[in-house]
Design an enzyme around this catalytic site. Structure first.
Site, PDB file in Angstrom:
ATOM      1  N   PHE A 146       0.833  -1.219   0.000  1.00  0.00           N
ATOM      2  CA  PHE A 146       0.000   0.000   0.000  1.00  0.00           C
ATOM      3  C   PHE A 146       0.861   1.260   0.000  1.00  0.00           C
ATOM      4  O   PHE A 146       0.361   2.333  -0.332  1.00  0.00           O
ATOM      5  CB  PHE A 146      -0.854   0.073   1.278  1.00  0.00           C
ATOM      6  CG  PHE A 146      -1.974  -0.914   1.371  1.00  0.00           C
ATOM      7  CD1 PHE A 146      -3.221  -0.627   0.831  1.00  0.00           C
ATOM      8  CD2 PHE A 146      -1.805  -2.129   2.005  1.00  0.00           C
ATOM      9  CE1 PHE A 146      -4.269  -1.530   0.928  1.00  0.00           C
ATOM     10  CE2 PHE A 146      -2.840  -3.042   2.107  1.00  0.00           C
ATOM     11  CZ  PHE A 146      -4.076  -2.739   1.568  1.00  0.00           C
ATOM     12  N   THR A 154      -4.372   1.983  -8.761  1.00  0.00           N
ATOM     13  CA  THR A 154      -5.489   2.925  -8.838  1.00  0.00           C
ATOM     14  C   THR A 154      -6.121   2.924 -10.227  1.00  0.00           C
ATOM     15  O   THR A 154      -5.461   2.543 -11.204  1.00  0.00           O
ATOM     16  CB  THR A 154      -4.962   4.349  -8.505  1.00  0.00           C
ATOM     17  OG1 THR A 154      -5.914   5.313  -8.900  1.00  0.00           O
ATOM     18  CG2 THR A 154      -3.673   4.666  -9.256  1.00  0.00           C
ATOM     19  N   ASP A 155      -7.366   3.392 -10.297  1.00  0.00           N
ATOM     20  CA  ASP A 155      -8.010   3.541 -11.616  1.00  0.00           C
ATOM     21  C   ASP A 155      -7.382   4.696 -12.411  1.00  0.00           C
ATOM     22  O   ASP A 155      -7.563   4.800 -13.622  1.00  0.00           O
ATOM     23  CB  ASP A 155      -9.528   3.762 -11.474  1.00  0.00           C
ATOM     24  CG  ASP A 155      -9.924   4.927 -10.572  1.00  0.00           C
ATOM     25  OD1 ASP A 155      -9.029   5.663 -10.078  1.00  0.00           O
ATOM     26  OD2 ASP A 155     -11.136   5.114 -10.353  1.00  0.00           O
ATOM     27  N   GLU A 156      -6.620   5.576 -11.716  1.00  0.00           N
ATOM     28  CA  GLU A 156      -6.092   6.768 -12.390  1.00  0.00           C
ATOM     29  C   GLU A 156      -5.035   6.431 -13.441  1.00  0.00           C
ATOM     30  O   GLU A 156      -4.748   7.253 -14.303  1.00  0.00           O
ATOM     31  CB  GLU A 156      -5.542   7.763 -11.352  1.00  0.00           C
ATOM     32  CG  GLU A 156      -6.613   8.164 -10.350  1.00  0.00           C
ATOM     33  CD  GLU A 156      -6.213   9.307  -9.439  1.00  0.00           C
ATOM     34  OE1 GLU A 156      -5.395  10.141  -9.836  1.00  0.00           O
ATOM     35  OE2 GLU A 156      -6.735   9.356  -8.321  1.00  0.00           O
ATOM     36  N   TYR A 172       1.297  11.800 -10.167  1.00  0.00           N
ATOM     37  CA  TYR A 172       0.916  10.689  -9.273  1.00  0.00           C
ATOM     38  C   TYR A 172       0.566   9.445 -10.083  1.00  0.00           C
ATOM     39  O   TYR A 172       1.119   8.364  -9.866  1.00  0.00           O
ATOM     40  CB  TYR A 172      -0.275  11.097  -8.395  1.00  0.00           C
ATOM     41  CG  TYR A 172      -0.992   9.921  -7.751  1.00  0.00           C
ATOM     42  CD1 TYR A 172      -0.379   9.172  -6.758  1.00  0.00           C
ATOM     43  CD2 TYR A 172      -2.285   9.546  -8.168  1.00  0.00           C
ATOM     44  CE1 TYR A 172      -1.027   8.076  -6.178  1.00  0.00           C
ATOM     45  CE2 TYR A 172      -2.935   8.463  -7.596  1.00  0.00           C
ATOM     46  CZ  TYR A 172      -2.307   7.724  -6.601  1.00  0.00           C
ATOM     47  OH  TYR A 172      -2.943   6.641  -6.038  1.00  0.00           O
ATOM     48  N   SER A 173      -0.372   9.594 -11.045  1.00  0.00           N
ATOM     49  CA  SER A 173      -0.822   8.393 -11.761  1.00  0.00           C
ATOM     50  C   SER A 173       0.294   7.825 -12.635  1.00  0.00           C
ATOM     51  O   SER A 173       0.377   6.611 -12.830  1.00  0.00           O
ATOM     52  CB  SER A 173      -2.094   8.658 -12.563  1.00  0.00           C
ATOM     53  OG  SER A 173      -1.942   9.746 -13.437  1.00  0.00           O
ATOM     54  N   LYS A 224       2.323   5.660 -10.359  1.00  0.00           N
ATOM     55  CA  LYS A 224       1.614   4.399 -10.061  1.00  0.00           C
ATOM     56  C   LYS A 224       1.647   3.473 -11.277  1.00  0.00           C
ATOM     57  O   LYS A 224       1.803   2.265 -11.150  1.00  0.00           O
ATOM     58  CB  LYS A 224       0.164   4.680  -9.647  1.00  0.00           C
ATOM     59  CG  LYS A 224      -0.010   5.408  -8.336  1.00  0.00           C
ATOM     60  CD  LYS A 224       0.477   4.641  -7.115  1.00  0.00           C
ATOM     61  CE  LYS A 224      -0.387   3.447  -6.762  1.00  0.00           C
ATOM     62  NZ  LYS A 224       0.096   2.794  -5.520  1.00  0.00           N
ATOM     63  N   ARG A 280      -7.817  22.153 -10.675  1.00  0.00           N
ATOM     64  CA  ARG A 280      -6.536  21.441 -10.675  1.00  0.00           C
ATOM     65  C   ARG A 280      -6.007  21.369 -12.109  1.00  0.00           C
ATOM     66  O   ARG A 280      -6.775  21.033 -13.026  1.00  0.00           O
ATOM     67  CB  ARG A 280      -6.807  20.037 -10.139  1.00  0.00           C
ATOM     68  CG  ARG A 280      -5.677  19.062 -10.272  1.00  0.00           C
ATOM     69  CD  ARG A 280      -6.150  17.654  -9.921  1.00  0.00           C
ATOM     70  NE  ARG A 280      -6.207  17.415  -8.497  1.00  0.00           N
ATOM     71  CZ  ARG A 280      -6.776  16.328  -7.946  1.00  0.00           C
ATOM     72  NH1 ARG A 280      -7.363  15.413  -8.706  1.00  0.00           N
ATOM     73  NH2 ARG A 280      -6.770  16.156  -6.650  1.00  0.00           N
ATOM     74  N   GLY A 319      -4.768  20.004 -15.486  1.00  0.00           N
ATOM     75  CA  GLY A 319      -4.870  18.664 -16.101  1.00  0.00           C
ATOM     76  C   GLY A 319      -5.881  17.760 -15.406  1.00  0.00           C
ATOM     77  O   GLY A 319      -5.766  16.540 -15.444  1.00  0.00           O
TER      78      GLY A 319
HETATM   79  N1  LIG Z   1      -7.082   6.696  -1.292  1.00  0.00           N
HETATM   80  C1  LIG Z   1      -7.593   6.342  -2.455  1.00  0.00           C
HETATM   81  O1  LIG Z   1      -8.703   6.740  -2.809  1.00  0.00           O
HETATM   82  C2  LIG Z   1      -6.833   5.411  -3.361  1.00  0.00           C
HETATM   83  C3  LIG Z   1      -7.436   5.009  -4.560  1.00  0.00           C
HETATM   84  C4  LIG Z   1      -6.746   4.126  -5.387  1.00  0.00           C
HETATM   85  C5  LIG Z   1      -5.507   3.633  -4.998  1.00  0.00           C
HETATM   86  N2  LIG Z   1      -4.946   4.049  -3.847  1.00  0.00           N
HETATM   87  C6  LIG Z   1      -3.632   3.493  -3.460  1.00  0.00           C
HETATM   88  O2  LIG Z   1      -3.787   2.849  -2.215  1.00  0.00           O
HETATM   89  C7  LIG Z   1      -2.582   2.935  -1.458  1.00  0.00           C
HETATM   90  C8  LIG Z   1      -2.869   3.517  -0.097  1.00  0.00           C
HETATM   91  O3  LIG Z   1      -3.471   4.801  -0.261  1.00  0.00           O
HETATM   92  P1  LIG Z   1      -3.910   5.675   0.999  1.00  0.00           P
HETATM   93  O4  LIG Z   1      -5.002   6.555   0.566  1.00  0.00           O
HETATM   94  O5  LIG Z   1      -4.084   4.806   2.177  1.00  0.00           O
HETATM   95  O6  LIG Z   1      -2.582   6.557   1.194  1.00  0.00           O
HETATM   96  P2  LIG Z   1      -2.085   7.379   2.443  1.00  0.00           P
HETATM   97  O7  LIG Z   1      -1.376   8.556   1.882  1.00  0.00           O
HETATM   98  O8  LIG Z   1      -3.179   7.590   3.429  1.00  0.00           O
HETATM   99  O9  LIG Z   1      -1.024   6.394   3.147  1.00  0.00           O
HETATM  100  C9  LIG Z   1       0.200   6.093   2.570  1.00  0.00           C
HETATM  101  C10 LIG Z   1       1.071   5.469   3.648  1.00  0.00           C
HETATM  102  O10 LIG Z   1       2.331   5.100   3.046  1.00  0.00           O
HETATM  103  C11 LIG Z   1       3.368   5.500   3.928  1.00  0.00           C
HETATM  104  N3  LIG Z   1       4.587   5.718   3.130  1.00  0.00           N
HETATM  105  C12 LIG Z   1       4.835   6.721   2.238  1.00  0.00           C
HETATM  106  N4  LIG Z   1       6.067   6.598   1.726  1.00  0.00           N
HETATM  107  C13 LIG Z   1       6.603   5.482   2.291  1.00  0.00           C
HETATM  108  C14 LIG Z   1       7.847   4.817   2.157  1.00  0.00           C
HETATM  109  N5  LIG Z   1       8.807   5.273   1.347  1.00  0.00           N
HETATM  110  N6  LIG Z   1       8.052   3.680   2.874  1.00  0.00           N
HETATM  111  C15 LIG Z   1       7.098   3.210   3.709  1.00  0.00           C
HETATM  112  N7  LIG Z   1       5.915   3.817   3.894  1.00  0.00           N
HETATM  113  C16 LIG Z   1       5.677   4.925   3.188  1.00  0.00           C
HETATM  114  C17 LIG Z   1       2.855   6.763   4.599  1.00  0.00           C
HETATM  115  O11 LIG Z   1       3.556   7.029   5.802  1.00  0.00           O
HETATM  116  C18 LIG Z   1       1.402   6.408   4.810  1.00  0.00           C
HETATM  117  O12 LIG Z   1       1.214   5.749   6.031  1.00  0.00           O
HETATM  118  C19 LIG Z   1      -1.622   3.786  -2.302  1.00  0.00           C
HETATM  119  O13 LIG Z   1      -0.778   2.909  -3.006  1.00  0.00           O
HETATM  120  C20 LIG Z   1      -2.536   4.531  -3.259  1.00  0.00           C
HETATM  121  O14 LIG Z   1      -1.870   4.835  -4.457  1.00  0.00           O
HETATM  122  C21 LIG Z   1      -5.573   4.929  -3.013  1.00  0.00           C
END
Ligand SMILES: NC(=O)c1ccc[n+]([C@@H]2O[C@H](COP(=O)([O-])OP(=O)(O)OC[C@H]3O[C@@H](n4cnc5c(N)ncnc54)[C@H](O)[C@@H]3O)[C@@H](O)[C@H]2O)c1
Length: 338
Positions: free
Chosen positions: A79, A127-129, A153-154, A157, A276, A278
């Site tokens: 994650f 992600t869907d992005e 970001y996308s 990913k 935002r 783009g």
């Molecule tokens: N939130 C959404 O709507 C959403 C949608 C699609 C995909 N995602 C994906 O789901 C995952 C989790 O998203 P989220 O919303 O919980 O994110 P978040 O930003 O709430 O949490 C990210 C976590 O990763 C940790 N982190 C960051 N860099 C790090 C590193 N180098 N080493 C270890 N830990 C690290 C941070 O401390 C944090 O706890 C991500 O990969 C994100 O791309 C999120």
């Protein structure tokens, strides 16, 4: 099963750890998190004394740490990421470092350990992005949609997803990927639209809507997402991606009106701000593959999930008030000029 969860102190990761330990109490989980601005151990205060849970502060970019941690694992669920599009537009360095290089580090560690014991499974959260942006009447994305990421970001990913797939094709590392819609629920950092609006309104502050609020997002309750990840881990085919959609596409304006109405506030609380750059118009996900192959579908109705989420933020004001100070205030000022 012994599992390494990365980014477990963030929003989805902390909900995943809670979900998993409740459903599979005999499994043991190690949470590797760098505790960036988005990581918060308070998200797991009810879990910290569980004997099957251990927290390690560290980065997924640390080769030696990753190598040590993977030695006796069954599964990695990745994650950890820099996750906020607006921050990636301001400066994307950390996005490339964590999302791309960090994923490579974990893959490499998993590969080196798998060579010896042949067993580490790698599930990557995407992600869907990565699929780009849909027009209003386009069919939703599915697993065969070509990648077309449009924000830093996308793009980061998408690069990570390509690497994960490359480790499957090149080294036969047993991987799966999930591409999910926008998540919402408890413990989401209040820079993201739903908790931002709820917490601003709880503090009687205006809510910043980008452009005219015409952008469309599909929303999935965080536990539905985590149930989908669970289904992929247990029943998914190796080397495959699965789209986990929420079946709840809404314009940001409709979403805003729902939040206002559920919180008893009027449209005078809206402040329209510069869009935002783009800004992708629409994301939508077709989850037929996950439904047919895994028997998974989102269970939480959006209105119910949103009401539950509002109630959580109302009942946990200390949690978000602590966050909405310090670094957050600087970020907010830069982003919205307030
Ligand atoms: N939130 C959404 O709507 C959403 C949608 C699609 C995909 N995602 C994906 O789901 C995952 C989790 O998203 P989220 O919303 O919980 O994110 P978040 O930003 O709430 O949490 C990210 C976590 O990763 C940790 N982190 C960051 N860099 C790090 C590193 N180098 N080493 C270890 N830990 C690290 C941070 O401390 C944090 O706890 C991500 O990969 C994100 O791309 C999120």
């Amino acid at each position: 099963m012994k599992i390494l969860v990365t980014g477990g102190a963030g929003f989805i990761g902390s909900n995943f750890i809670r979900y998993w330990l409740k459903k599979y109490p005999a499994d043991s989980l190690v949470n590797l998190d760098a505790l960036t601005y988005a990581g918060n151990l308070e998200n797991l205060s009810d879990i910290e004394n569980n004997k099957n849970y251990k927290f390690i502060k560290g980065s997924i970019c640390d080769d030696n740490l990753a190598y040590d941690l993977v030695q006796d694992l069954d599964l990695i669920v990745n994650f950890a990421a820099e996750s906020h599009v607006d921050r990636s537009i301001m400066d994307c360095r950390d996005f490339i470092t964590t999302n791309v290089e960090g994923t490579r580090t974990l893959l490499e560690a998993a590969k080196s350990a798998s060579r010896r014991n042949g067993k580490i499974r790698f599930h990557h959260i995407s992600t869907d992005e990565v699929f780009g942006s849909l027009g209003p009447s386009d069919k939703p994305f599915n697993e065969t949609t070509p990648y077309d990421p449009r924000s830093p970001y996308s793009a980061s990913k998408a690069a990570a997803d390509h690497l994960v797939r490359a480790y499957w094709h090149t080294y036969e590392l047993p991987i799966t990927i999930s591409n999910c819609s926008n998540n919402y629920g408890p413990y989401q950092f209040p820079e993201k639209i739903i908790p931002l609006f709820i917490t601003n309104l709880l503090a009687n502050k205006k809510i910043p809507v980008y452009g005219q609020g015409k952008n469309i997002r599909d929303w999935i309750y965080v536990d539905d997402h985590n149930a989908g990840v669970d289904a992929i881990i247990k029943r998914g085919r190796l080397g495959q991606s699965y789209c986990l959609g929420g079946n709840s596409e809404l314009t940001n304006f409709k979403l805003t009106k729902k939040i206002l109405s559920f919180m008893g506030k009027g449209e005078d609380m809206i402040e329209y701000v510069t869009d935002r750059p783009g800004h992708d118009l629409r994301y939508g996900l077709d989850f037929t593959k996950a439904k047919n192959e895994l028997g998974w579908r989102p269970a939480v109705n959006f209105n119910d999930g949103l009401k539950k989420t509002i109630a959580w933020y109302k009942n946990n004001q200390a949690w978000w008030q602590n966050i909405k100070s310090g670094e957050y205030l600087e970020y907010y000022k830069k982003q919205y000029g307030q």
